[in-house]
Design an enzyme around this catalytic site. Sequence first.
Site, mmCIF file in Angstrom:
data_model
loop_
_atom_site.group_PDB
_atom_site.id
_atom_site.type_symbol
_atom_site.label_atom_id
_atom_site.label_comp_id
_atom_site.label_asym_id
_atom_site.label_seq_id
_atom_site.Cartn_x
_atom_site.Cartn_y
_atom_site.Cartn_z
ATOM 1 N N HIS A 194 54.421 17.162 69.234
ATOM 2 C CA HIS A 194 54.244 17.986 68.042
ATOM 3 C C HIS A 194 52.764 18.005 67.731
ATOM 4 O O HIS A 194 52.156 16.961 67.510
ATOM 5 C CB HIS A 194 55.028 17.405 66.869
ATOM 6 C CG HIS A 194 54.905 18.225 65.626
ATOM 7 N ND1 HIS A 194 55.855 19.134 65.233
ATOM 8 C CD2 HIS A 194 53.922 18.290 64.703
ATOM 9 C CE1 HIS A 194 55.473 19.718 64.120
ATOM 10 N NE2 HIS A 194 54.300 19.224 63.764
ATOM 11 N N CYS A 195 52.175 19.170 67.751
ATOM 12 C CA CYS A 195 50.734 19.265 67.559
ATOM 13 C C CYS A 195 50.424 19.733 66.146
ATOM 14 O O CYS A 195 50.714 20.879 65.798
ATOM 15 C CB CYS A 195 50.145 20.243 68.572
ATOM 16 S SG CYS A 195 48.345 20.288 68.529
ATOM 17 N N PRO A 196 49.853 18.884 65.297
ATOM 18 C CA PRO A 196 49.529 19.343 63.948
ATOM 19 C C PRO A 196 48.403 20.375 63.931
ATOM 20 O O PRO A 196 48.327 21.193 63.026
ATOM 21 C CB PRO A 196 49.110 18.062 63.218
ATOM 22 C CG PRO A 196 48.813 17.078 64.273
ATOM 23 C CD PRO A 196 49.515 17.478 65.510
ATOM 24 N N GLY A 199 50.084 23.421 64.287
ATOM 25 C CA GLY A 199 51.132 23.554 63.280
ATOM 26 C C GLY A 199 52.491 23.853 63.857
ATOM 27 O O GLY A 199 53.291 24.558 63.245
ATOM 28 N N ASN A 200 52.789 23.339 65.045
ATOM 29 C CA ASN A 200 54.077 23.637 65.658
ATOM 30 C C ASN A 200 54.352 22.589 66.732
ATOM 31 O O ASN A 200 53.461 21.859 67.160
ATOM 32 C CB ASN A 200 54.031 25.034 66.293
ATOM 33 C CG ASN A 200 55.404 25.665 66.399
ATOM 34 O OD1 ASN A 200 56.413 25.062 66.062
ATOM 35 N ND2 ASN A 200 55.435 26.893 66.892
#
Lengths: 495, 166
Positions: A194-196, A199-200
């Site tokens: 999950h890559c902040p 944002g997804n």
Amino acid sequence: MPPGGGGPMKDCEYSQISTHSSSPMESPHKKKKIAARRKWEVFPGRNKFFCNGRIMMARQTGVFYLTLILILVTSGLFFAFDCPYLAVKITPAIPVVGGILFFFVMGTLLRTSFSDPGVLPRATPDEAADLERQIDIANGTSSGGYRPPPRTKEVIINGQTVKLKYCFTCKIFRPPRASHCSLCDNCVERFDHHCPWVGNCVGKRNYRFFYMFILSLSFLTVFIFAFVITHVILRSQQTGFLNALKDSPASVLEAVVCFFSVWSIVGLSGFHTYLISSNQTTNEDIKGSWSNKRGKENYNPYSYGNIFTNCCVALCGPISPSLIDRRGYIQPDTPQPAAPSNGIAAYGATQSQSDMNISDIPGSNPIPSGSRSRYSSPSAPADQSPAFCLYGVASSEHFTRVQSHKDSLKCNQLPHGSSADILIQSPHATEDSWHLLTTWDQEGPGRLSIRAPHSIGSSLGSQWGRSGTFLAPSRLSFFATERKTRVSVIRKIKC
Amino acid sequence: MPPQVHNLQELRRSASLATKVFIQRDYSDGTICQFQTKFPPELDSRIERQLFEETVKTLNGFYAEAEKIGGSSYLEGCLACATAYFIFLCMETHYEKVLKKISRYIQEQNEKIFAPRGLLLTDPVERGMRVIEISIYEDRCSSGSSSSGSSSGSGSSGGGGGAGAR
């Protein structure tokens, strides 16, 4: 004769006939069609949707806006302040190449952030029920309230044994390489991480966009950094170093931003290039699923053997379409998986604890034959109670309490073709008496759909659903929505 | 046996849903989309084994075609990459084209083979490509008690472990 205890049901006599310990009530959450809602509006995961379902992102998008601002501001400053000088001094190709890179970076960033990473839709209630049944057969569960063992299925892929885990939230067995993202509360196929920053989640459907994004961003960062330095050097040859810095202060800012980001972005690109060439996900690499350290026999079953094929497949392979159909309309007759906001999803949590060993409820005694059941519902309005008649006295059984969360109720004491009502009750928190908990609907011979349980204490004591025709032997399956729940099958008796 | 139902509309109107059978995915070849060809016991009295297996095998073939990695898919991928994936806004991918073929095939199979036997296939794409859902219908007008008893009996035999106390 008349039933004691509160209520408008005084004329109705119920004798119990067939009871059995039963457990969880299955509550398919039927979504009513309210002005043609789209499926994204009732999506059970923790996602945000924009543009009427076209755009899908995770809930926390703050860092994504930071990424966007950093890229836009840095590139904007570059085009505004450095490019005019460089275009004249060196070649106009510089802004053109920069423009192409910028365009590519923005395109891939937006694609990564806005697209569906490969979310697996949750199981429909029928599927979940079927799986539960199969797991029971496999486990040979006995009633007794013991915690069932964790559910896994083993499958052999390319000679390697892979364990498929059961997801309690989505009620499915996860396909190989899928994982459940706790931030988005979804199972994602080929889950990478999950890559902040975008944002997804990064999964099967948007991994190549993510990779292209970080790759092009590395080029852009290096490009901007190099030409900003060139710009300053050229200027300082004319006017001196400090004057050059004064003339184009933006260059300083750009240089700083680029300097600090280039290490992480280029490093990340390198790492993902390695992952792509060996066909692993970040998840697998971190866990060391396929590393040699686990054992000599351990190898990656998904790899195609050579680097070139692995890269081609990851970057140029077919893209599967989104499985969640965000913009489709909800059909009134399609069962929707239970959304986490209502009480039914709590089932997911209670089920895993499965502390359904119901101790004897103090003070309650099994209702002897012919006695009157007491459904105390102090606030039940009198006009809601339907009129019942006696048409015969059926033999009754004791109440059997709910013992485990996987039992089903067998109604083979019911004469063939007879009618019966189902009562689901729970003891009131402070009283010993049992309160009617929910209503039901007849769906077909032997099938029941139980609606969401009402909170205990509400005025529902006399809410009876339509009685159903149970063709014996019938089996009704229930899933727990509450602890200490009692299910009984009651036969109407006529006057 | 309940009387034959002749078309899908009749089926949906006059029959009531008795039970559903789920054909799970077969992961032995990796993550590609394949379904198990094992014949479920609940369908024993409803359809011939060979017809069922043929349907599932054809579906598997379609999915293999959709996910095939070869010259044309690489071309599509490279073209898309070159246009920064903006081409997806106007063009349909190969996978989507095959999915349309699959839904047409399932519709056709339902009309010709499954509905007359009181069964209905649901397109796996509506179930997240996890299962092929086969709905088994009982004709409401017939005294379907014996057949519904048998289907619910066979459906419930699986749950026998849970109610072992009885």
